[in-house]
Scaffold this active site. Structure first.
Site, PDB file in Angstrom:
ATOM      1  CG  ASP A   1      -2.036   1.022   1.148  1.00 20.93           C
ATOM      2  OD1 ASP A   1      -1.848   2.038   0.461  1.00 20.93           O
ATOM      3  OD2 ASP A   1      -3.091   0.805   1.764  1.00 20.93           O
TER       4      ASP A   1
ATOM      5  NE  ARG B   1      -4.459   3.247  -0.129  1.00 21.05           N
ATOM      6  CZ  ARG B   1      -5.601   2.646   0.202  1.00 21.05           C
ATOM      7  NH1 ARG B   1      -6.752   3.121  -0.251  1.00 21.05           N
ATOM      8  NH2 ARG B   1      -5.587   1.569   0.969  1.00 21.05           N
TER       9      ARG B   1
END
Length: 211
Positions: A132, A134
């Site tokens: 991930d 982000r």
């Protein structure tokens, strides 16, 4: 509180939202100056936000949001979030972070690996990418520009709440979204529970996967 640059609203425009199932509402779309990642993220202000608004950080998903792909739950989550936030008052931040931050082409490459048996996180790793990628600094900037310092977060993902808190946003409560299971996304949802502790019913998803 970390020292992050302040962003400012750039423009505001009223837009009527209409969904394929007949639901509709009006929203104020807000753009920004000064976001640290340089991307064109968007705030969707819905209803009448109170002192502690309901907020969702929704990462862009072209396949799910636009084309209705059943391989993820993004489209149904977006639709649900708009109605729930409009009913209470709050903001949906539409963040340009396709494929958990790896981009559209890489996401489709990961899909091809998933077709060979890897889960969504293992597929990212096989491509040499993070599970991930982000970062929610821009989201915290957007909230600050809108005058939001405390919120209830509409999310199954504990990382979103943890990152916002580390960026100086007070998350009073994390409110789970609905569970939007299809025959095509159950393994994806189960992987989210096992890898990143999403608040989804693991026993139910395990049973469906086994079936």
């Amino acid at each position: 509180m970390p020292d992050i640059p302040a962003a400012t609203p750039r423009a505001r425009v009223r837009v009527p939202l209409r969904f394929a199932d007949g639901y509709g509402t009006d929203a104020e779309l807000v753009t920004f100056h000064g976001l640290t990642d340089g991307r064109e993220h968007l705030a969707v202000v819905l209803g009448e936000p109170g002192p502690v608004p309901l907020v969702r950080l929704h990462s862009e998903c072209l396949t799910g949001d636009v084309f209705g792909s059943a391989r993820c739950d993004c489209g149904p989550q977006l639709r649900e979030a708009v109605e729930r936030i409009a009913g209470r008052g709050g903001v949906l931040l539409y963040l340009r972070q396709e494929g958990r931050g790896i981009g559209l082409y890489n996401k489709l490459d990961a899909y091809a690996l998933q077709d060979q048996g890897l889960d969504t996180y293992a597929a990212n790793a096989a491509l040499g990418l993070p599970e991930d990628a982000r970062d929610y600094t821009a989201a915290a900037q957007m909230l600050g520009a809108l005058g939001i310092t405390e919120l209830d977060l509409l999310s199954n993902n504990p990382d979103k709440a943890e990152q916002l808190r580390s960026l100086g946003i007070a998350v009073r409560d994390r409110v789970p979204t609905g569970v939007f299971t299809t025959a095509h996304n159950v393994r994806y949802l189960r992987a989210k529970v096992l890898h990143t502790q999403h608040t989804l019913p693991l026993a139910e998803l395990t049973e469906l996967t086994a079936g």
